[in-house]
Write a protein that holds these residues in place. Structure first.
Motif, PDB file in Angstrom:
ATOM      1  N   ARG B 122      40.275  40.918  32.979  1.00  0.00           N
ATOM      2  CA  ARG B 122      40.088  39.906  34.294  1.00  0.00           C
ATOM      3  C   ARG B 122      40.418  41.110  35.561  1.00  0.00           C
ATOM      4  N   THR B 123      41.591  42.015  35.329  1.00  0.00           N
ATOM      5  CA  THR B 123      42.018  42.812  36.276  1.00  0.00           C
ATOM      6  C   THR B 123      41.067  44.017  36.415  1.00  0.00           C
ATOM      7  N   GLU B 279      41.451  34.766  46.225  1.00  0.00           N
ATOM      8  CA  GLU B 279      41.783  35.302  44.991  1.00  0.00           C
ATOM      9  C   GLU B 279      41.905  36.818  45.109  1.00  0.00           C
ATOM     10  N   LEU B 332      32.870  43.225  39.990  1.00  0.00           N
ATOM     11  CA  LEU B 332      33.362  41.927  40.047  1.00  0.00           C
ATOM     12  C   LEU B 332      32.592  41.007  39.042  1.00  0.00           C
ATOM     13  N   GLU B 333      31.274  41.235  38.668  1.00  0.00           N
ATOM     14  CA  GLU B 333      30.882  40.426  37.708  1.00  0.00           C
ATOM     15  C   GLU B 333      31.463  40.741  36.307  1.00  0.00           C
ATOM     16  N   ALA B 334      31.458  42.172  36.052  1.00  0.00           N
ATOM     17  CA  ALA B 334      32.124  42.389  34.733  1.00  0.00           C
ATOM     18  C   ALA B 334      33.659  41.983  34.507  1.00  0.00           C
ATOM     19  N   MET B 335      34.152  41.813  35.648  1.00  0.00           N
ATOM     20  CA  MET B 335      35.707  41.124  35.608  1.00  0.00           C
ATOM     21  C   MET B 335      35.809  39.778  35.357  1.00  0.00           C
ATOM     22  N   GLY B 336      34.738  38.896  35.849  1.00  0.00           N
ATOM     23  CA  GLY B 336      34.465  37.570  36.040  1.00  0.00           C
ATOM     24  C   GLY B 336      35.280  36.983  37.097  1.00  0.00           C
ATOM     25  N   VAL B 337      35.340  37.755  38.146  1.00  0.00           N
ATOM     26  CA  VAL B 337      36.128  37.144  39.384  1.00  0.00           C
ATOM     27  C   VAL B 337      35.149  36.929  40.256  1.00  0.00           C
ATOM     28  N   LEU B 338      35.582  36.078  41.426  1.00  0.00           N
ATOM     29  CA  LEU B 338      34.681  35.513  42.594  1.00  0.00           C
ATOM     30  C   LEU B 338      33.958  36.849  42.943  1.00  0.00           C
ATOM     31  N   THR B 339      32.634  36.564  43.281  1.00  0.00           N
ATOM     32  CA  THR B 339      32.081  37.952  43.846  1.00  0.00           C
ATOM     33  C   THR B 339      31.705  37.542  45.544  1.00  0.00           C
ATOM     34  N   HIS B 340      31.803  36.301  45.702  1.00  0.00           N
ATOM     35  CA  HIS B 340      31.407  36.184  47.140  1.00  0.00           C
ATOM     36  C   HIS B 340      32.482  36.035  47.946  1.00  0.00           C
TER      37      HIS B 340
END
Lengths: 105, 377
Positions: B122-123, B279, B332-340
């Motif tokens: 995630r980081t 976030e 950001l996609e690969a981390m699974g965090v908000l992209t917008h």
């Protein structure tokens, strides 16, 4: 773009990103509410979800239909931030995904 | 304008400007020729090479200059794969590498090679054990790992990866674009790439270092320049300026890193306090000193950049609909965090505490107004 991935299981350390969406892709539960966000760009699908999730009973499933690639990542991330549960994301025939969220509170 | 986009390009270091101006007069001639002006250009070029090699921990004869960091990566990846064809065609890479690595990997796949992408937490950090398993698979010709991520600042476990590569007998290409000159380079690389404009040098200078004993064959037609590794006439004045900037940046790093890192900590703490539903992404500790990235729920990235620009702040974003791409950032996609609603703040050496204060003062109202325009309460 990529065909092979290592570490999709996230065996060690932190849970690997995307693991939830990948492992649960395909599961699709009966939904209490379907939100049609096809053709809408992020953050609109998420705003629609945040607006309407309280319309379903606690523990029920909301399904968001979306085809903006950002929604595929962002709806599970929203669930994590807002302590709702991402049930799964299934591809739909018209293109895009049915992304299911369980209302937790 | 408050410039907060050093990760895209660091403003020219004053030491580089001085060096560039004098080298334009002293180093314009063809360094491959034998008359006085040519020998002077060649001396300047070789001195720059020695200086860059010293800061990067390489031998001068391992270092060549390219026309960009991207070209250095393309040559590093494709040249090493070329040199190791007999070993195999497997390329291992992290999921959040710079697009130059990913595009070189796509080229390798189009040519029939295989690519194994190692996911991140995630980081945004590659799991060293998964990476080690991936490089130990038979037929692995090359592994690639960045020193630090360009979008979220997270440091990668390069020394662990290097140890695994050494055990497996696989060369490791380390992309040091974001950290060269700022942080000591990890040991154990076989191929190293960097880009001068990220450390305050001029644009148009990249660095490719190939360790002695690493098999490498150019994917380009034969050319005599730069030890036959890089085609075309060297830009000697820009290379001299790049070396001057690298020396200066490396000398200042100890004090400058502490200052910038404290400002980044301030942004990491204050943004979620001042703006609801934010976030902050990337590793809070294992990170570059100058980069911080956050995503604002219910905000379109492009609107955020436009409004920040109007208020006098230059930042960048990994959101889709920005930078003329319709896909969100692969990082950001690969981390699974908000992209917008994504904003990357990266601090240049010239930044002041007041600049960061002004940014933190302006951001909450801008986010509030964009959310209100979308009907978000």
């Amino acid at each position: 773009m990529w065909r092979k991935r290592s570490g999709a299981g996230g065996e060690t350390g932190e849970p690997r990103a995307e693991a939830v969406a990948e492992t649960q892709a395909g599961t699709r539960e009966p939904a209490a509410l379907t939100i049609d966000a096809l053709g809408r760009k992020c953050p609109i699908p998420i705003i629609m979800l945040a607006d309407q999730i309280n319309q379903v009973p606690m523990g029920a499933v909301v399904e968001v239909l979306a085809d903006d690639p950002a929604a595929y990542t962002d709806i599970p991330a929203w669930c994590r931030l807002k302590s709702h549960a991402h049930v799964g994301s299934a591809e739909i025939p018209q293109g895009g995904w049915a992304i299911q969220v369980r209302r937790n509170y | 304008m408050v410039y907060l986009d050093a990760a895209s390009t660091e403003p020219l270091h004053p030491a580089a400007r001085d060096a560039l101006l004098s080298a334009l007069d002293a180093g314009w001639a063809d360094p491959a020729r034998l008359y006085g002006a040519a020998r002077r250009a060649q001396m300047l070029l070789e001195q720059a090479r020695a200086d860059v090699a010293e800061v990067l921990g390489a031998r001068p004869d391992e270092v060549v200059f390219t026309s960009s960091g991207t070209q250095a990566v393309h040559l590093g990846v494709l040249g090493t794969l070329n040199g190791r064809r007999r070993v195999g065609d497997r390329l291992v890479t992290g999921a959040v590498e710079h697009s130059s690595v990913l595009h070189a990997a796509e080229e390798h796949e189009r040519g029939g090679g295989t690519v194994d992408v190692v996911g991140v937490s995630r980081t945004g950090r590659v799991d060293a054990e998964v990476f080690a398993r991936a490089v130990s698979a038979p037929g692995t010709a090359l592994a690639c790992l960045q020193t630090a991520n360009h979008e979220v600042g997270t440091l990668q476990p390069v020394e662990e990866a290097a140890a695994a590569c050494q055990e497996a007998g696989v060369p490791l290409l380390v992309d040091a674009a974001q950290s060269a000159g700022r942080l000591p380079l990890p040991r154990g690389w076989s191929v190293l790439t960097a880009s001068a404009h990220k450390w305050g040098g001029p644009a148009g200078v990249g660095v490719l270092a190939v360790r002695k004993g690493t098999r490498w064959r150019s994917p380009y037609p034969q050319d005599e320049r730069e030890r036959r590794r890089v085609p075309g006439f060297e830009n000697v004045p820009a290379i001299v300026a790049a070396a001057a900037a690298l020396r200066a940046t490396a000398e200042e790093a100890a004090t400058e890193n502490a200052r910038l890192s404290a400002l980044v900590d301030r942004v990491r703490t204050e943004v979620p306090r001042l703006v609801p539903d934010v976030e902050v992404v990337g590793d809070p500790v294992l990170r570059l000193p100058h980069i911080v990235t956050f995503s604002c729920l219910y905000v379109e990235g492009e609107a955020l950049l436009t409004e920040l620009d109007r208020a006098g702040f230059a930042v960048s974003s990994g959101s889709s609909c920005t930078a003329s791409t319709l896909r969100p950032s692969h990082v950001l996609e690969a981390m699974g965090v908000l992209t917008h609603g994504n904003v990357r703040v990266s601090l240049p050496r010239s930044v002041s505490e007041g600049d960061v204060d002004r940014f933190l003062a302006a951001l909450p109202d801008i986010v509030r107004r964009i959310r209100a325009s979308l009907g978000v309460r």
